[in-house]
Scaffold this active site. Structure first.
Site, short mmCIF file in Angstrom:
data_model
loop_
_atom_site.label_atom_id
_atom_site.label_comp_id
_atom_site.label_asym_id
_atom_site.label_seq_id
_atom_site.Cartn_x
_atom_site.Cartn_y
_atom_site.Cartn_z
N ASP A 89 0.87 -1.16 0.00
CA ASP A 89 0.00 0.00 0.00
C ASP A 89 0.92 1.23 0.00
OD1 ASP A 89 -3.24 0.54 1.56
OD2 ASP A 89 -2.10 1.76 0.15
C1 GLC Z 1 -4.29 4.37 -0.19
C2 GLC Z 1 -5.17 3.17 0.09
C3 GLC Z 1 -5.22 2.16 -1.02
C4 GLC Z 1 -5.00 2.87 -2.35
C5 GLC Z 1 -3.59 3.43 -2.36
C6 GLC Z 1 -3.29 4.22 -3.63
O1 GLC Z 1 -3.69 4.83 0.97
O2 GLC Z 1 -4.98 2.47 1.31
O3 GLC Z 1 -6.48 1.50 -0.95
O4 GLC Z 1 -5.18 1.95 -3.42
O5 GLC Z 1 -3.31 4.23 -1.22
O6 GLC Z 1 -4.09 5.37 -3.67
#
Ligand code: GLC
Length: 729
Positions: free
Chosen positions: A252
């Site tokens: 993430d």
């Molecule tokens: C965010 C989220 C994730 C998302 C990623 C990119 O913090 O936790 O669900 O796909 O970052 O935006």
């Protein structure tokens, strides 16, 4: 097995080039990203939706890489790119996997057209705590419904197999257990028992992997004390060995470097080493990636080049599967046409109509009889806020084409009745800035009609006056879209601001009142359930939301949605869900608090229609079967009204004794079935070892018990129609 092209590339690449392929940058610090691009140091980017920019970045990537390796472009295409569908919890409330697949097919087509190859979707985290804002992004509390929705989204996004030119890679997230955050506080640790992990939180990921998902995103939080992104048991033993996943794993945002924040890793370099050795393939980073230290880690023997190659192989393989080596550029004119396709908007309107849940409808208050109305008062901040109508996790939307609830009603009553509008009570700002405001992604805007600060008392009076003069008052309440989603957990479920008072004052006028909810979690509406005859939950209904809501309120669409979660009476009951064990004298089962009912306000699977349905003549084909055999359960579903409708008949199972205590009710099947007015349809369910199998903490293994089983079938988890069967050794 990888292709000769991939093996040839691997053989020619330096360690630095290989590590570059394992890095994905947010396209925020544009100069920094373009510097990395120029030296072949970027494998993937996110947060770019403009086809012209993506074409330019691909050109830079090809020129910057000795080996002409294109970029893999990922993005949060969660519920649409330009055509915005209802939020995922709403789509789940349709219990219509065909619709969900069609919606994600549209989303994939629009994403691919602009040059996005991979969606960070479906979000499949089971959520049983509505304080957790990301409940909105998933499919609710149940592993069966969650698994079916996950698989449908993967099929819609990817098509039959990876590589279709108008599909994208699906990236189920966040692996795993993110929804069990302590106190519902986003990002907080999740401590999950093995039996809950295997029987509940892992199940939707299994379904998504079995559906062929090409990617998995690792979660932020500590899982049982070990951060998911650095958790080898999770990312390798469970994901690779137990689930058989063969795609690539992405972190993430910054969750690899955050292993240092967790005080799990000693420093940034250690974070990179532990993430890749746990099984992470690609690091999603805003800047200064932990993987930036991997070249040194290989030289120091902390990471083998074989482990690096394993990840690079996965990334090069998916780029090859997508055809990116042959052609990575998009036609900007074609992209514009695809994004504007009216057929996409029709699917969005259908999805919004099928997702709505009719929570209450006393004395047939709904549908409204348009011919009997000469003045309609529409009230509420959310009734005319295009940005809120779309919900969170949308970026490339078009607010001008967004149909608010007020727009939809005005269009339907044009020339037939006067529609007045009053905000009534403006929704307050969040106490703390939203994550997206920090990211410069904007936040909820004011209602279209609101141009200057509201004089609250005067505005409330104005709304009450409108209601007093109208034949019906349609009050739209809920949360702003930035009050739910990521970084949007709450310690309360109350309607924010003075919305409840607004509703009470409108009801006090004596004008028939309809409450329309825009939400992504259950909210405290106890007062409304005692004082407002009609309550329709429309969630955040998307680009065509207002048109669909008008269809529903006027009976041109018949509600058929069912709650994908248990709706608590108060936040004090949380966590709460339908699949609880007996664990105490059942006659006292539901009076655990002395100060509150223990029953929910609405049970899991609840949802009314303008039609009325009865379930009867339940039967099993065999009263007793062997451990590896199935029974067929049959039930009549009768539409006892004069309105054609759709019912979701649900089957719940209870095992009376066995290796573990088993839930009193557990969803083990459902049938979404159209039943014409006055007609009866007979539905059948297969209940076999697959439905009866579970992981037991007694044996620490999967079991299928010999036992006696209660079967309940009906329109929610409160179903009373019952039968039983026995499984013998
Ligand atoms: C965010 C989220 C994730 C998302 C990623 C990119 O913090 O936790 O669900 O796909 O970052 O935006």
């Amino acid at each position: 097995m990888s292709s000769p092209r991939v093996e040839n590339l691997l053989a020619q690449m330096t360690t630095a080039e290989k590590v570059g392929q394992l890095t994905q940058y947010f396209y925020f610090q544009v100069d920094e990203v373009e510097e990395h691009l120029a030296r072949g140091g970027v494998g993937s980017v996110l947060f770019v939706t403009d086809p012209a920019v993506l074409n330019r970045l691909q050109k830079q990537a090809l020129e910057g890489s000795r080996h002409q390796i294109p970029l893999l472009v990922g993005f949060d295409v969660i519920h649409g790119l330009r055509t915005i569908f209802p939020v995922p919890i709403a789509l789940a409330a349709s219990w219509d996997t065909d619709l969900i697949e069609r919606a994600q097919t549209v989303a994939a087509r629009e994403a691919r057209a602009v040059g996005i190859h991979w969606a960070f979707a479906p979000m499949v985290d089971i959520a049983r705590d509505p304080r957790w804002g990301r409940m909105i992004e998933g499919a609710g509390e149940d592993p069966l419904l969650g698994g079916d929705v996950a698989a449908a989204q993967v099929r819609g996004l990817q098509g039959a197999q990876l590589g279709d030119s108008d599909r994208v890679v699906a990236g189920p997230k966040h692996f795993a257990g993110y929804g069990a955050a302590l106190g519902g506080r986003d990002y907080d640790e999740a401590d999950i028992s093995d039996q809950e992990f295997y029987n509940v939180y892992l199940e939707p990921f299994r379904a998504a992997v079995d559906a062929g998902a090409g990617n998995i995103m690792a979660a932020y939080m500590d899982l049982n004390g070990v951060p998911a992104t650095g958790n080898r048991w999770l990312l390798t033993d469970i994901l690779r060995e137990h689930l058989g996943f063969e795609g690539f794993v992405v972190s993430d945002a910054n969750s690899a470097r955050d292993l240092w924040t967790h005080h799990f890793a000693r420093d940034l370099a250690d974070a990179g080493v532990r993430a890749i050795n746990a099984g992470l393939d690609l690091e999603m980073a805003i800047h200064d990636p932990a993987f930036g230290h991997l070249e040194a880690a290989v030289e120091n023997g902390l990471v083998t080049i074989e482990r690096i190659d394993e990840s690079v192989r996965r990334l090069l393989t998916v780029k090859e599967q997508l055809g990116l080596f042959e052609n990575v550029f998009v036609d900007e004119a074609v992209a514009a046409q695809v994004l504007a396709d009216p057929a996409h908007r029709e699917v969005a309107r259908e999805a919004a109509a099928r997702s709505a849940v009719l929570l209450r409808n006393e004395d047939g208050a709904l549908p409204l009889d348009a011919d009997a109305l000469s003045k309609v008062a529409v009230i509420g901040h959310l009734a005319d806020s295009p940005r809120d109508t779309l919900g969170p996790w949308v970026f490339d939307y078009d607010l001008d084409e967004t149909v608010t609830i007020l727009d939809g009603l005005r269009a339907r009553f044009e020339g037939r009745a006067e529609v007045t509008y009053a905000v009534g009570a403006a929704l307050p700002e969040r106490t703390y800035e939203s994550m997206f405001e920090e990211m410069g992604q904007g936040t909820s805007g004011p209602p279209r009609g609101l141009t200057e600060p509201i004089d609250a008392p005067a505005e409330l009076d104005r709304a009450v006056a409108h209601a007093s003069e109208a034949d019906v008052a349609i009050v739209v309440l809920g949360e702003r879209q930035d009050m739910i989603g990521e970084g949007a957990s709450r310690a309360s479920l109350e309607l924010p601001g003075d919305q409840l008072r607004l509703l009470q004052e409108v009801v006090a006028t004596g004008t028939p009142t309809v409450l329309v909810l825009m939400n992504g979690r259950p909210l405290d509406i106890v007062w409304a359930t005692e004082n407002v005859p009609a309550i329709l939950d429309v969630w955040y209904p998307g680009t065509q939301g207002g048109a669909a809501v008008a269809d529903l309120l006027l009976g041109d669409a018949v509600p058929a949605g069912k709650l994908p979660f248990t709706w608590p009476r108060s936040v004090g009951q949380v966590p709460i869900h339908h699949a609880v064990t007996r664990s105490h004298d059942p006659s006292k089962q539901w009076r655990r608090y002395w100060d509150e009912e223990s029953t929910p306000l609405f049970p899991f699977g609840h949802g009314l229609s303008y039609a009325t349905f009865e379930h009867s003549r339940i039967a099993v084909d065999r009263a007793s079967v062997g451990r590896d055999e199935s029974v067929t359960v049959s039930v009549d579903v009768t539409n006892t009204s004069s309105v054609d409708g759709v019912e979701v008949a649900q089957l719940y199972l209870h095992q009376r004794h066995g290796t573990s205590s088993r839930p009193m009710r557990q969803l083990k099947g459902y049938r979404r079935i159209a039943v014409a007015a006055g007609a009866t349809e007979r539905v059948t369910f297969e209940v076999g070892p697959a439905q009866r199998r579970y992981w037991s903490a007694a044996t620490r293994d999967w079991v299928v018990d010999a036992s006696t089983f209660d079967v309940y079938v009906g329109g929610s988890a409160a179903a009373e129609l019952a039968t039983e069967f026995t499984v013998t050794d």
